[in-house]
Design a protein around this motif. Structure first.
Motif, PDB file in Angstrom:
ATOM      1  N   MET A   1      38.089  36.839  58.363  1.00  0.00           N
ATOM      2  CA  MET A   1      37.252  38.041  58.250  1.00  0.00           C
ATOM      3  C   MET A   1      36.559  38.313  59.597  1.00  0.00           C
ATOM      4  O   MET A   1      36.099  37.387  60.244  1.00  0.00           O
ATOM      5  CB  MET A   1      36.225  37.795  57.141  1.00  0.00           C
ATOM      6  N   PRO A   2      36.493  39.575  59.997  1.00  0.00           N
ATOM      7  CA  PRO A   2      35.868  39.914  61.288  1.00  0.00           C
ATOM      8  C   PRO A   2      34.381  39.569  61.329  1.00  0.00           C
ATOM      9  O   PRO A   2      33.704  39.644  60.309  1.00  0.00           O
ATOM     10  CB  PRO A   2      36.079  41.419  61.400  1.00  0.00           C
ATOM     11  N   ARG A   3      33.894  39.217  62.526  1.00  0.00           N
ATOM     12  CA  ARG A   3      32.493  38.796  62.650  1.00  0.00           C
ATOM     13  C   ARG A   3      31.625  39.845  63.333  1.00  0.00           C
ATOM     14  O   ARG A   3      30.540  40.143  62.870  1.00  0.00           O
ATOM     15  CB  ARG A   3      32.415  37.476  63.412  1.00  0.00           C
ATOM     16  N   SER A   4      32.100  40.388  64.443  1.00  0.00           N
ATOM     17  CA  SER A   4      31.298  41.385  65.164  1.00  0.00           C
ATOM     18  C   SER A   4      31.736  42.796  64.776  1.00  0.00           C
ATOM     19  O   SER A   4      32.837  42.983  64.255  1.00  0.00           O
ATOM     20  CB  SER A   4      31.461  41.186  66.674  1.00  0.00           C
ATOM     21  N   PRO A   5      30.883  43.784  65.033  1.00  0.00           N
ATOM     22  CA  PRO A   5      31.242  45.176  64.728  1.00  0.00           C
ATOM     23  C   PRO A   5      32.551  45.602  65.412  1.00  0.00           C
ATOM     24  O   PRO A   5      33.351  46.308  64.820  1.00  0.00           O
ATOM     25  CB  PRO A   5      30.074  45.980  65.263  1.00  0.00           C
ATOM     26  N   LYS A   6      32.752  45.108  66.645  1.00  0.00           N
ATOM     27  CA  LYS A   6      33.978  45.447  67.382  1.00  0.00           C
ATOM     28  C   LYS A   6      35.192  44.842  66.672  1.00  0.00           C
ATOM     29  O   LYS A   6      36.225  45.497  66.531  1.00  0.00           O
ATOM     30  CB  LYS A   6      33.879  44.924  68.830  1.00  0.00           C
ATOM     31  N   ASP A   7      35.064  43.600  66.228  1.00  0.00           N
ATOM     32  CA  ASP A   7      36.143  42.938  65.480  1.00  0.00           C
ATOM     33  C   ASP A   7      36.455  43.702  64.202  1.00  0.00           C
ATOM     34  O   ASP A   7      37.609  43.892  63.837  1.00  0.00           O
ATOM     35  CB  ASP A   7      35.756  41.496  65.107  1.00  0.00           C
ATOM     36  N   LEU A   8      35.384  44.126  63.533  1.00  0.00           N
ATOM     37  CA  LEU A   8      35.535  44.873  62.285  1.00  0.00           C
ATOM     38  C   LEU A   8      36.302  46.170  62.532  1.00  0.00           C
ATOM     39  O   LEU A   8      37.201  46.526  61.782  1.00  0.00           O
ATOM     40  CB  LEU A   8      34.156  45.176  61.686  1.00  0.00           C
ATOM     41  N   GLU A   9      35.939  46.835  63.634  1.00  0.00           N
ATOM     42  CA  GLU A   9      36.593  48.089  64.015  1.00  0.00           C
ATOM     43  C   GLU A   9      38.080  47.860  64.264  1.00  0.00           C
ATOM     44  O   GLU A   9      38.930  48.612  63.780  1.00  0.00           O
ATOM     45  CB  GLU A   9      35.914  48.630  65.275  1.00  0.00           C
TER      46      GLU A   9
END
Length: 50
Positions: A1-9
């Motif tokens: 699962m993504p951790r930072s907002p950039k990863d999530l994006e």
């Protein structure tokens, strides 16, 4: 699962890309099977005329 907002994006973008690809493949498959169906029907019609 993504951790930072950039990863999530990035993760979200990739997910959408994969979903779009899967959908495109399904649509293509449908078109191909429809084309095969029409081809068979056209062949039957043409053979009847002979």
């Amino acid at each position: 699962m993504p951790r930072s907002p950039k990863d999530l994006e990035l993760w979200h973008g990739r997910h959408i890309q994969l979903a779009t690809l899967a959908l495109t493949a399904q649509v293509m498959e449908m078109h191909l099977s429809l084309a095969a169906l029409y081809r068979e029907q056209i062949a039957v019609i043409l053979l009847r005329r002979l």
